[in-house]
Scaffold this active site. Structure first.
Site, PDB file in Angstrom:
ATOM      1  N   THR A  41     -30.025  13.807 -46.069  1.00 19.97           N
ATOM      2  CA  THR A  41     -30.397  15.168 -46.469  1.00 19.97           C
ATOM      3  C   THR A  41     -29.814  15.527 -47.832  1.00 19.97           C
ATOM      4  OG1 THR A  41     -29.945  17.492 -45.926  1.00 19.97           O
ATOM      5  CG2 THR A  41     -28.420  15.897 -45.035  1.00 19.97           C
ATOM      6  N   ASP A  42     -30.468  16.469 -48.506  1.00 15.83           N
ATOM      7  CA  ASP A  42     -29.917  16.944 -49.790  1.00 15.83           C
ATOM      8  C   ASP A  42     -28.587  17.678 -49.602  1.00 15.83           C
ATOM      9  OD1 ASP A  42     -30.896  19.270 -48.589  1.00 15.83           O
ATOM     10  OD2 ASP A  42     -32.244  19.813 -50.229  1.00 15.83           O
ATOM     11  N   GLU A  43     -28.296  18.079 -48.349  1.00 11.77           N
ATOM     12  CA  GLU A  43     -27.063  18.849 -48.124  1.00 11.77           C
ATOM     13  C   GLU A  43     -25.800  18.034 -48.402  1.00 11.77           C
ATOM     14  OE1 GLU A  43     -26.814  21.433 -44.824  1.00 11.77           O
ATOM     15  OE2 GLU A  43     -28.957  21.876 -44.795  1.00 11.77           O
ATOM     16  N   TYR A  84     -22.087  19.911 -40.367  1.00  6.66           N
ATOM     17  CA  TYR A  84     -23.330  19.116 -40.334  1.00  6.66           C
ATOM     18  C   TYR A  84     -23.416  18.210 -41.556  1.00  6.66           C
ATOM     19  CZ  TYR A  84     -28.207  18.009 -41.390  1.00  6.66           C
ATOM     20  OH  TYR A  84     -29.353  17.347 -41.745  1.00  6.66           O
ATOM     21  N   LYS A 110     -23.382  14.072 -41.970  1.00  3.35           N
ATOM     22  CA  LYS A 110     -24.477  13.298 -42.570  1.00  3.35           C
ATOM     23  C   LYS A 110     -23.950  12.466 -43.752  1.00  3.35           C
ATOM     24  CE  LYS A 110     -28.340  13.376 -41.678  1.00  3.35           C
ATOM     25  NZ  LYS A 110     -29.101  12.525 -40.701  1.00  3.35           N
TER      26      LYS A 110
HETATM   27  P1  NAD Z   1     -34.486  17.645 -34.920  1.00  2.99           P
HETATM   28  O1  NAD Z   1     -33.230  18.351 -34.532  1.00  2.99           O
HETATM   29  O2  NAD Z   1     -35.790  18.368 -34.839  1.00  2.99           O
HETATM   30  O3  NAD Z   1     -34.650  16.331 -34.027  1.00  2.99           O
HETATM   31  C1  NAD Z   1     -33.570  15.483 -33.743  1.00  2.99           C
HETATM   32  C2  NAD Z   1     -34.028  14.477 -32.690  1.00  2.99           C
HETATM   33  O4  NAD Z   1     -32.945  13.575 -32.438  1.00  2.99           O
HETATM   34  C3  NAD Z   1     -34.391  15.124 -31.339  1.00  2.99           C
HETATM   35  O5  NAD Z   1     -35.567  14.553 -30.830  1.00  2.99           O
HETATM   36  C4  NAD Z   1     -33.200  14.774 -30.454  1.00  2.99           C
HETATM   37  O6  NAD Z   1     -33.538  14.682 -29.075  1.00  2.99           O
HETATM   38  C5  NAD Z   1     -32.780  13.430 -31.033  1.00  2.99           C
HETATM   39  N1  NAD Z   1     -31.370  13.102 -30.757  1.00  2.99           N
HETATM   40  C6  NAD Z   1     -30.300  13.911 -30.929  1.00  2.99           C
HETATM   41  N2  NAD Z   1     -29.176  13.258 -30.551  1.00  2.99           N
HETATM   42  C7  NAD Z   1     -29.557  12.003 -30.166  1.00  2.99           C
HETATM   43  C8  NAD Z   1     -28.861  10.861 -29.704  1.00  2.99           C
HETATM   44  N3  NAD Z   1     -27.522  10.855 -29.549  1.00  2.99           N
HETATM   45  N4  NAD Z   1     -29.560   9.735 -29.420  1.00  2.99           N
HETATM   46  C9  NAD Z   1     -30.921   9.727 -29.553  1.00  2.99           C
HETATM   47  N5  NAD Z   1     -31.636  10.781 -29.977  1.00  2.99           N
HETATM   48  C10 NAD Z   1     -30.964  11.911 -30.290  1.00  2.99           C
HETATM   49  O7  NAD Z   1     -34.238  17.087 -36.374  1.00  2.99           O
HETATM   50  P2  NAD Z   1     -35.240  17.001 -37.620  1.00  2.99           P
HETATM   51  O8  NAD Z   1     -35.293  18.322 -38.280  1.00  2.99           O
HETATM   52  O9  NAD Z   1     -36.472  16.329 -37.189  1.00  2.99           O
HETATM   53  O10 NAD Z   1     -34.409  16.037 -38.567  1.00  2.99           O
HETATM   54  C11 NAD Z   1     -34.520  14.620 -38.418  1.00  2.99           C
HETATM   55  C12 NAD Z   1     -33.562  13.956 -39.389  1.00  2.99           C
HETATM   56  O11 NAD Z   1     -33.878  14.330 -40.715  1.00  2.99           O
HETATM   57  C13 NAD Z   1     -32.100  14.326 -39.180  1.00  2.99           C
HETATM   58  O12 NAD Z   1     -31.322  13.184 -39.361  1.00  2.99           O
HETATM   59  C14 NAD Z   1     -31.822  15.367 -40.257  1.00  2.99           C
HETATM   60  O13 NAD Z   1     -30.471  15.306 -40.637  1.00  2.99           O
HETATM   61  C15 NAD Z   1     -32.737  14.890 -41.361  1.00  2.99           C
HETATM   62  N6  NAD Z   1     -33.260  15.917 -42.279  1.00  2.99           N
HETATM   63  C16 NAD Z   1     -33.889  17.022 -41.786  1.00  2.99           C
HETATM   64  C17 NAD Z   1     -34.447  17.958 -42.674  1.00  2.99           C
HETATM   65  C18 NAD Z   1     -35.175  19.182 -42.183  1.00  2.99           C
HETATM   66  O14 NAD Z   1     -35.555  20.024 -43.005  1.00  2.99           O
HETATM   67  N7  NAD Z   1     -35.420  19.338 -40.901  1.00  2.99           N
HETATM   68  C19 NAD Z   1     -34.346  17.739 -44.052  1.00  2.99           C
HETATM   69  C20 NAD Z   1     -33.684  16.606 -44.518  1.00  2.99           C
HETATM   70  C21 NAD Z   1     -33.170  15.696 -43.614  1.00  2.99           C
HETATM   71  O1  DAU Z   2     -31.840  20.859 -46.821  1.00  3.29           O
HETATM   72  C1  DAU Z   2     -32.137  20.011 -45.751  1.00  3.29           C
HETATM   73  C2  DAU Z   2     -31.651  20.659 -44.467  1.00  3.29           C
HETATM   74  O2  DAU Z   2     -32.557  21.715 -44.182  1.00  3.29           O
HETATM   75  C3  DAU Z   2     -31.592  19.662 -43.305  1.00  3.29           C
HETATM   76  O3  DAU Z   2     -30.633  18.678 -43.581  1.00  3.29           O
HETATM   77  C4  DAU Z   2     -31.249  20.392 -42.007  1.00  3.29           C
HETATM   78  O4  DAU Z   2     -31.304  19.484 -40.907  1.00  3.29           O
HETATM   79  C5  DAU Z   2     -32.259  21.510 -41.798  1.00  3.29           C
HETATM   80  O5  DAU Z   2     -31.932  22.237 -40.620  1.00  3.29           O
HETATM   81  C6  DAU Z   2     -32.286  22.434 -42.998  1.00  3.29           C
HETATM   82  O6  DAU Z   2     -31.038  23.141 -43.129  1.00  3.29           O
HETATM   83  P1  DAU Z   2     -30.957  24.697 -43.549  1.00  3.29           P
HETATM   84  O7  DAU Z   2     -29.682  25.232 -43.075  1.00  3.29           O
HETATM   85  O8  DAU Z   2     -31.311  24.873 -44.977  1.00  3.29           O
HETATM   86  O9  DAU Z   2     -32.207  25.259 -42.676  1.00  3.29           O
HETATM   87  P2  DAU Z   2     -32.378  26.589 -41.795  1.00  3.29           P
HETATM   88  O10 DAU Z   2     -33.818  26.669 -41.438  1.00  3.29           O
HETATM   89  O11 DAU Z   2     -31.388  26.664 -40.703  1.00  3.29           O
HETATM   90  O12 DAU Z   2     -32.051  27.738 -42.840  1.00  3.29           O
HETATM   91  C7  DAU Z   2     -32.802  27.869 -44.036  1.00  3.29           C
HETATM   92  C8  DAU Z   2     -32.208  29.022 -44.811  1.00  3.29           C
HETATM   93  O13 DAU Z   2     -32.519  30.250 -44.096  1.00  3.29           O
HETATM   94  C9  DAU Z   2     -30.704  28.984 -44.931  1.00  3.29           C
HETATM   95  O14 DAU Z   2     -30.330  29.487 -46.200  1.00  3.29           O
HETATM   96  C10 DAU Z   2     -30.198  29.910 -43.830  1.00  3.29           C
HETATM   97  C11 DAU Z   2     -31.323  30.945 -43.730  1.00  3.29           C
HETATM   98  N1  DAU Z   2     -31.560  31.507 -42.375  1.00  3.29           N
HETATM   99  C12 DAU Z   2     -31.734  30.651 -41.337  1.00  3.29           C
HETATM  100  C13 DAU Z   2     -31.979  31.125 -40.069  1.00  3.29           C
HETATM  101  C14 DAU Z   2     -32.147  30.187 -38.893  1.00  3.29           C
HETATM  102  C15 DAU Z   2     -31.676  32.869 -42.214  1.00  3.29           C
HETATM  103  O15 DAU Z   2     -31.555  33.664 -43.167  1.00  3.29           O
HETATM  104  N2  DAU Z   2     -31.934  33.348 -40.958  1.00  3.29           N
HETATM  105  C16 DAU Z   2     -32.073  32.537 -39.875  1.00  3.29           C
HETATM  106  O16 DAU Z   2     -32.273  33.053 -38.733  1.00  3.29           O
END
Ligand code: NAD
Ligand code: DAU
Length: 393
Positions: A135-137, A188, A192
């Protein structure tokens, strides 16, 4: 025949990735390993479970015996590790689980793959690759230079990514590149980052064929409604308040999930071993503007297509900015993320294809047309989570 082991594929990005590769490659097999935590839903891969090319296994990425058995049985070529605890807010209340799943789970996959992929005479079997979805985080937080979005400053490198597109925008003049020092700030993102470091350590120490992709915020179908965009859509339909942390000025770089999936598959098939690739949308927006846009689009769809109004638990007139409620900020809230994806564009020809205006409309319509899916993932546990996270905020 290429065999993918995709972990976490019952989650948001993983399920979209499995749909993407099954739709594009006929000569593949896919083994899904997912623990089905609160974020994993079989409903997200219901069709894929009937595909003869797919095997689903419920289990933990940290389970050594299970992972070793899967690798031995299925002659896996690619491991794509999506499995993670992914929600920053949950990492603030329960950091330990993030270290267990995200760090130890990753190390277990790497170690099992190292043994399974070692060739008889030493070295690794050909064609194998481990891809860590990061992730970019991990890069920490960027400052905002401007309060309002500016057109993207177009360097030659950036022009190669976006061509003649003019819809892309930024709130700052600095971007994350693959050289940006790692500086995570939440449990988190620290977990990562640790996973990235152990992945690169396996490459440096054992010569493991690995890549890492670091992506910005995804949005699209099957997004669990604890994250900003699907939570806002769901709350609007229910006539509930829309919780915006602090003043809503934090900026995220939004990427349509299918564009991310395409980038991942390109890196698997063409990325240089041992390299990191950033993937981002060049589409920065502040949270408050995202929320306002979602409100406006839903109000417009409801007006123009009145059959959707049956989904509303409130009068149409109530769908306006008055639903926004500023609540306590996230502790340590990163201000801005902004990815420069020039490297993946230059080396592999990837670019973010979906303009935000198109992607957000598709995402909202998907949510309107899949209320059964939303209902199935927002059961009792979700309500409890929502109350605990937002009740006294
Ligand atoms: P998500 O939370 O929607 O899904 C996570 C999945 O992993 C779920 O299906 C869960 O059941 C499974 N899981 C959790 N713990 C596990 C374990 N111990 N063994 C096997 N499976 C397990 O996550 P997402 O948003 O789809 O993100 C997927 C990946 O991409 C993550 O690694 C996250 O860090 C990364 N990522 C997400 C975003 C985003 O915007 N959502 C952006 C950049 C990177
Ligand atoms: O940047 C990549 C990341 O993006 C991934 O690595 C993470 O897995 C993914 O969850 C996401 O993280 P964020 O924290 O950026 O996403 P989230 O949707 O939780 O929040 C987006 C922005 O909105 C953040 O600045 C917090 C804000 N927020 C979020 C929620 C849930 C609110 O203001 N209100 C809310 O209720």
């Amino acid at each position: 025949m290429t065999t993918y082991l995709v972990t976490g594929a019952a989650g948001f990005i993983g399920c979209n990735f499995v749909k993407y590769i099954l739709g594009r490659h006929s000569d593949i097999k896919v083994v899904i390993l997912d623990a089905l935590t609160y974020a994993g839903n079989l409903a997200s891969i219901a069709d894929e479970l009937h595909d003869a090319r797919v095997t689903f296994v419920r289990g933990d990425v940290g389970d050594r015996a299970l992972v070793a058995k899967l690798l031995a049985e299925h002659d896996v070529d690619y491991i794509v590790n999506f499995a993670a605890e992914s929600h920053v807010d949950r990492s603030i209340t329960n950091p330990r689980l993030f270290l267990e799943t995200n760090i130890l789970g990753t190390q277990n996959l790497l170690d099992c793959a190292r043994h399974a992929w070692t060739a008889d005479g030493g070295g690794y079997l050909p064609g194998k690759k481990y891809l860590q979805i990061s992730t970019d985080e991990v890069y920490g937080s960027l400052p905002k230079t401007w309060d309002e979005p500016h057109p993207l400053p177009v360097t030659d490198d950036i022009r190669r990514v976006i061509g003649s597109r003019s819809d892309m925008k930024t709130y700052g003049d600095r971007f994350f590149t693959e050289q940006t020092p790692l500086a995570p700030r939440s449990p988190y993102s620290a977990s990562k980052t640790s996973a990235d470091l152990i992945t690169m350590a396996y490459h440096a120490t054992y010569g493991m064929p690995v890549n890492i992709t670091r992506c910005s915020n995804n949005y699209g179908p099957y997004h669990f409604p604890e994250k900003l965009i699907p939570l806002i859509i769901n709350n609007i339909l229910q006539g509930k308040k829309l919780p915006v942390y602090g003043r809503g000025e934090n900026v995220r770089d939004w990427l349509y999930v299918e564009d991310h999936c395409k980038g991942i598959d390109m890196v698997l098939r063409g990325g240089r071993v041992g390299e990191v690739y950033n993937i981002g949308g060049f589409n920065e927006e502040s949270n408050i503007n995202i929320v306002r846009q979602v409100i406006a689009i839903i109000a417009r769809i409801m007006r123009d297509e009145p059959h959707y109004q049956q989904l509303l638990s409130c009068p149409l007139e109530a769908i306006n900015d008055g639903l926004i409620q500023h609540v306590a900020d996230r502790p340590g809230h990163d201000m801005r993320y902004a990815i420069d994806p020039s490297k993946i564009a230059r080396e592999l020809g990837w670019y973010p294809e979906t303009p935000f205006s198109v992607g957000i409309e598709k995402t909202i319509r998907w949510n309107l047309d899949h209320r059964d899916w939303v209902k199935s993932v927002t059961t009792g546990d979700y309500q409890r989570y929502y109350d605990e996270m937002y009740k006294n905020r």
